[in-house]
Design a protein around this motif. Structure first.
Motif, PDB file in Angstrom:
ATOM      1  N   ARG A 206      34.034  46.958  42.381  1.00  0.00           N
ATOM      2  CA  ARG A 206      34.806  45.978  43.169  1.00  0.00           C
ATOM      3  C   ARG A 206      34.266  45.873  44.600  1.00  0.00           C
ATOM      4  O   ARG A 206      34.160  44.777  45.148  1.00  0.00           O
ATOM      5  CB  ARG A 206      36.290  46.366  43.174  1.00  0.00           C
ATOM      6  CG  ARG A 206      36.991  46.121  41.847  1.00  0.00           C
ATOM      7  CD  ARG A 206      38.496  46.110  42.038  1.00  0.00           C
ATOM      8  NE  ARG A 206      38.975  47.387  42.522  1.00  0.00           N
ATOM      9  CZ  ARG A 206      39.369  48.383  41.750  1.00  0.00           C
ATOM     10  NH1 ARG A 206      39.315  48.248  40.425  1.00  0.00           N
ATOM     11  NH2 ARG A 206      39.810  49.524  42.259  1.00  0.00           N
ATOM     12  N   ARG A 207      33.931  47.043  45.197  1.00  0.00           N
ATOM     13  CA  ARG A 207      33.382  47.002  46.560  1.00  0.00           C
ATOM     14  C   ARG A 207      32.033  46.294  46.589  1.00  0.00           C
ATOM     15  O   ARG A 207      31.739  45.528  47.520  1.00  0.00           O
ATOM     16  CB  ARG A 207      33.243  48.433  47.089  1.00  0.00           C
ATOM     17  CG  ARG A 207      34.575  49.095  47.424  1.00  0.00           C
ATOM     18  CD  ARG A 207      34.370  50.330  48.275  1.00  0.00           C
ATOM     19  NE  ARG A 207      33.630  51.356  47.550  1.00  0.00           N
ATOM     20  CZ  ARG A 207      34.187  52.295  46.816  1.00  0.00           C
ATOM     21  NH1 ARG A 207      35.516  52.342  46.692  1.00  0.00           N
ATOM     22  NH2 ARG A 207      33.452  53.201  46.197  1.00  0.00           N
ATOM     23  N   ALA A 208      31.217  46.542  45.579  1.00  0.00           N
ATOM     24  CA  ALA A 208      29.925  45.856  45.526  1.00  0.00           C
ATOM     25  C   ALA A 208      30.111  44.347  45.397  1.00  0.00           C
ATOM     26  O   ALA A 208      29.390  43.558  46.004  1.00  0.00           O
ATOM     27  CB  ALA A 208      29.099  46.392  44.353  1.00  0.00           C
ATOM     28  N   GLU A 209      31.119  43.961  44.602  1.00  0.00           N
ATOM     29  CA  GLU A 209      31.385  42.535  44.451  1.00  0.00           C
ATOM     30  C   GLU A 209      31.851  41.917  45.767  1.00  0.00           C
ATOM     31  O   GLU A 209      31.409  40.827  46.154  1.00  0.00           O
ATOM     32  CB  GLU A 209      32.447  42.336  43.368  1.00  0.00           C
ATOM     33  CG  GLU A 209      32.754  40.869  43.080  1.00  0.00           C
ATOM     34  CD  GLU A 209      33.797  40.717  41.992  1.00  0.00           C
ATOM     35  OE1 GLU A 209      34.094  39.562  41.633  1.00  0.00           O
ATOM     36  OE2 GLU A 209      34.312  41.743  41.506  1.00  0.00           O
ATOM     37  N   GLU A 210      32.732  42.643  46.488  1.00  0.00           N
ATOM     38  CA  GLU A 210      33.198  42.147  47.779  1.00  0.00           C
ATOM     39  C   GLU A 210      32.043  42.047  48.779  1.00  0.00           C
ATOM     40  O   GLU A 210      31.933  41.071  49.543  1.00  0.00           O
ATOM     41  CB  GLU A 210      34.285  43.070  48.325  1.00  0.00           C
ATOM     42  CG  GLU A 210      35.570  43.047  47.501  1.00  0.00           C
ATOM     43  CD  GLU A 210      36.576  44.078  47.982  1.00  0.00           C
ATOM     44  OE1 GLU A 210      36.223  44.826  48.929  1.00  0.00           O
ATOM     45  OE2 GLU A 210      37.691  44.135  47.429  1.00  0.00           O
ATOM     46  N   ALA A 211      31.148  43.063  48.788  1.00  0.00           N
ATOM     47  CA  ALA A 211      29.995  43.023  49.693  1.00  0.00           C
ATOM     48  C   ALA A 211      29.078  41.856  49.365  1.00  0.00           C
ATOM     49  O   ALA A 211      28.556  41.181  50.266  1.00  0.00           O
ATOM     50  CB  ALA A 211      29.226  44.342  49.610  1.00  0.00           C
ATOM     51  N   ALA A 212      28.892  41.610  48.065  1.00  0.00           N
ATOM     52  CA  ALA A 212      28.047  40.480  47.677  1.00  0.00           C
ATOM     53  C   ALA A 212      28.653  39.158  48.149  1.00  0.00           C
ATOM     54  O   ALA A 212      27.942  38.246  48.590  1.00  0.00           O
ATOM     55  CB  ALA A 212      27.860  40.479  46.156  1.00  0.00           C
ATOM     56  N   ILE A 213      29.975  39.057  48.046  1.00  0.00           N
ATOM     57  CA  ILE A 213      30.631  37.821  48.509  1.00  0.00           C
ATOM     58  C   ILE A 213      30.441  37.648  50.018  1.00  0.00           C
ATOM     59  O   ILE A 213      30.146  36.551  50.515  1.00  0.00           O
ATOM     60  CB  ILE A 213      32.126  37.863  48.136  1.00  0.00           C
ATOM     61  CG1 ILE A 213      32.288  37.829  46.608  1.00  0.00           C
ATOM     62  CG2 ILE A 213      32.876  36.710  48.775  1.00  0.00           C
ATOM     63  CD1 ILE A 213      33.712  38.021  46.138  1.00  0.00           C
ATOM     64  N   ARG A 214      30.565  38.764  50.763  1.00  0.00           N
ATOM     65  CA  ARG A 214      30.385  38.674  52.221  1.00  0.00           C
ATOM     66  C   ARG A 214      28.961  38.305  52.577  1.00  0.00           C
ATOM     67  O   ARG A 214      28.733  37.473  53.464  1.00  0.00           O
ATOM     68  CB  ARG A 214      30.762  40.011  52.846  1.00  0.00           C
ATOM     69  CG  ARG A 214      32.251  40.347  52.752  1.00  0.00           C
ATOM     70  CD  ARG A 214      32.531  41.737  53.284  1.00  0.00           C
ATOM     71  NE  ARG A 214      33.940  42.096  53.118  1.00  0.00           N
ATOM     72  CZ  ARG A 214      34.436  43.295  53.391  1.00  0.00           C
ATOM     73  NH1 ARG A 214      33.636  44.273  53.829  1.00  0.00           N
ATOM     74  NH2 ARG A 214      35.722  43.534  53.210  1.00  0.00           N
ATOM     75  N   VAL A 215      28.000  38.943  51.923  1.00  0.00           N
ATOM     76  CA  VAL A 215      26.592  38.602  52.191  1.00  0.00           C
ATOM     77  C   VAL A 215      26.339  37.140  51.880  1.00  0.00           C
ATOM     78  O   VAL A 215      25.621  36.444  52.621  1.00  0.00           O
ATOM     79  CB  VAL A 215      25.670  39.522  51.360  1.00  0.00           C
ATOM     80  CG1 VAL A 215      24.233  39.043  51.432  1.00  0.00           C
ATOM     81  CG2 VAL A 215      25.757  40.952  51.866  1.00  0.00           C
ATOM     82  N   SER A 216      26.933  36.651  50.807  1.00  0.00           N
ATOM     83  CA  SER A 216      26.742  35.246  50.459  1.00  0.00           C
ATOM     84  C   SER A 216      27.328  34.333  51.542  1.00  0.00           C
ATOM     85  O   SER A 216      26.726  33.324  51.915  1.00  0.00           O
ATOM     86  CB  SER A 216      27.403  34.958  49.110  1.00  0.00           C
ATOM     87  OG  SER A 216      27.303  33.598  48.773  1.00  0.00           O
ATOM     88  N   ARG A 217      28.515  34.726  52.081  1.00  0.00           N
ATOM     89  CA  ARG A 217      29.118  33.910  53.139  1.00  0.00           C
ATOM     90  C   ARG A 217      28.268  33.922  54.402  1.00  0.00           C
ATOM     91  O   ARG A 217      28.041  32.876  55.035  1.00  0.00           O
ATOM     92  CB  ARG A 217      30.514  34.434  53.446  1.00  0.00           C
ATOM     93  CG  ARG A 217      31.519  34.185  52.319  1.00  0.00           C
ATOM     94  CD  ARG A 217      32.857  34.809  52.659  1.00  0.00           C
ATOM     95  NE  ARG A 217      33.829  34.603  51.568  1.00  0.00           N
ATOM     96  CZ  ARG A 217      35.041  35.144  51.561  1.00  0.00           C
ATOM     97  NH1 ARG A 217      35.435  35.938  52.572  1.00  0.00           N
ATOM     98  NH2 ARG A 217      35.863  34.905  50.549  1.00  0.00           N
ATOM     99  N   VAL A 218      27.765  35.146  54.799  1.00  0.00           N
ATOM    100  CA  VAL A 218      26.914  35.230  55.994  1.00  0.00           C
ATOM    101  C   VAL A 218      25.655  34.406  55.815  1.00  0.00           C
ATOM    102  O   VAL A 218      25.202  33.717  56.730  1.00  0.00           O
ATOM    103  CB  VAL A 218      26.579  36.704  56.287  1.00  0.00           C
ATOM    104  CG1 VAL A 218      25.523  36.814  57.369  1.00  0.00           C
ATOM    105  CG2 VAL A 218      27.836  37.459  56.705  1.00  0.00           C
ATOM    106  N   SER A 219      25.085  34.476  54.616  1.00  0.00           N
ATOM    107  CA  SER A 219      23.874  33.697  54.352  1.00  0.00           C
ATOM    108  C   SER A 219      24.148  32.208  54.456  1.00  0.00           C
ATOM    109  O   SER A 219      23.356  31.449  55.016  1.00  0.00           O
ATOM    110  CB  SER A 219      23.340  34.051  52.965  1.00  0.00           C
ATOM    111  OG  SER A 219      22.213  33.272  52.650  1.00  0.00           O
TER     112      SER A 219
END
Length: 312
Positions: A206-219
């Motif tokens: 779940r944390r990895a999924e949340e981090a991926a979502i954040r990285v996608s938003r920053v990108s």
């Protein structure tokens, strides 16, 4: 005297019964000899186990004759020819079919006629040249043949099963089952640890999924910033550079046109030459910065190297 009379009566009754049976047999034989018969030869391409001389010949379940002879075909002994006689009053036609049927539970077989449409010609059968009727495959014979093959396969299967469950294989199987049970017991003993590990893995996922979502938003934000604001900055810097280049060109032209006057006028202005060198250095650095910004705008805007001023 009375017992003697009884014996006479019993003897007389026995003689009369025997005479009646004999008369009936003679009458039956005479009626059979007077009966008209038609003769046909039935061709079988498979074994006719259970069929023998004297067995009945049936038509749709009704006896119409009997079997006279059974012979092998000399050219092909796997084929059998069966000579039968049937009542001449029963029409056997060209499209009449013949086959074997089970007569009783002892395995005795009978020849069975069936079919035959009224518009089909009637076969004329005589003893010297009986017509040949090719028999249909017998389901019962096929069942017996397949049953023998099935029994052979079953015997082979049991033989292989006995080899499979030999003493050595049984010991190996017991060891495998014991090891499997030990592994199962170990897993059951570590059940709580496995549950905790699975929960931790689920949380990490779940944390990895949340981090991926954040990285996608920053990108996405960075891309939007570079696309919108970076383009505006580049356009402004490009206009500034064009203005500076035009000014520098005018200064160079003015300097060339008034070189003599400037040399005489600059003799007392010793600080003008260093100022011009500083201006040229600044223009060169600005030109390099613009070139780097065009190649890697994200790196320049988000933490790239800063422009270093050159000392005069």
């Amino acid at each position: 005297m009375e017992p003697k009379a009884h014996h006479v009566i019993i003897g007389l009754f026995t003689v009369i019964a025997f005479a009646a049976v004999l008369i009936f047999a003679l009458w039956l034989d005479k009626s059979s000899s007077d009966r008209e018969w038609a003769y046909f030869e039935i061709g079988f391409d498979q074994a006719v186990s259970g069929l023998s001389k004297g067995n009945p010949v049936m038509y749709s379940g009704v006896q119409i004759g009997d079997v006279l002879e059974l012979n092998l075909v000399p050219e092909n002994p796997s084929h059998v020819r069966v000579l039968v006689r049937v009542d001449d009053q029963v029409p056997i036609r060209e499209n009449t079919r013949a086959g074997l049927v089970l007569a009783n539970i002892t395995g005795s077989m009978s020849v069975q006629f069936s079919g035959g449409s009224p518009d089909s010609p009637v076969l004329e059968g005589n003893r010297e040249n009986p017509p040949l009727i090719q028999a249909d495959p017998s389901p019962f014979s096929n069942l017996l043949a397949n049953g023998q093959e099935l029994l052979h396969k079953a015997d082979t299967l049991f033989t292989n099963a006995n080899r499979l469950f030999s003493e050595q294989n049984s010991e190996n199987l017991e060891k495998i089952l014991a090891n499997t049970r030990s592994a199962t017991d170990a897993l059951l003993a570590s059940k709580e640890q496995l549950v905790t590990l699975l929960a931790q893995m689920d949380a990490a996922a779940r944390r990895a999924e949340e981090a991926a979502i954040r990285v996608s938003r920053v990108s996405d934000n960075a891309n939007s910033l570079i696309t919108n604001e970076g383009s505006t900055v580049l356009q402004a810097m490009e206009k500034s550079l064009e203005t500076i280049q035009a000014t520098t060109s005018r200064i160079d032209r003015l300097t060339r046109d008034n070189e003599g006057a400037m040399q005489s006028g600059l003799q007392g202005m010793g600080d003008l030459a260093p100022a011009l060198r500083e201006l040229r250095s600044t223009l060169r650095n600005l030109n390099q910065f613009t070139h780097r910004l065009q190649q890697d705008p994200a790196g320049i805007l988000w933490g790239g190297d800063t422009i270093k001023e050159l000392s005069p």
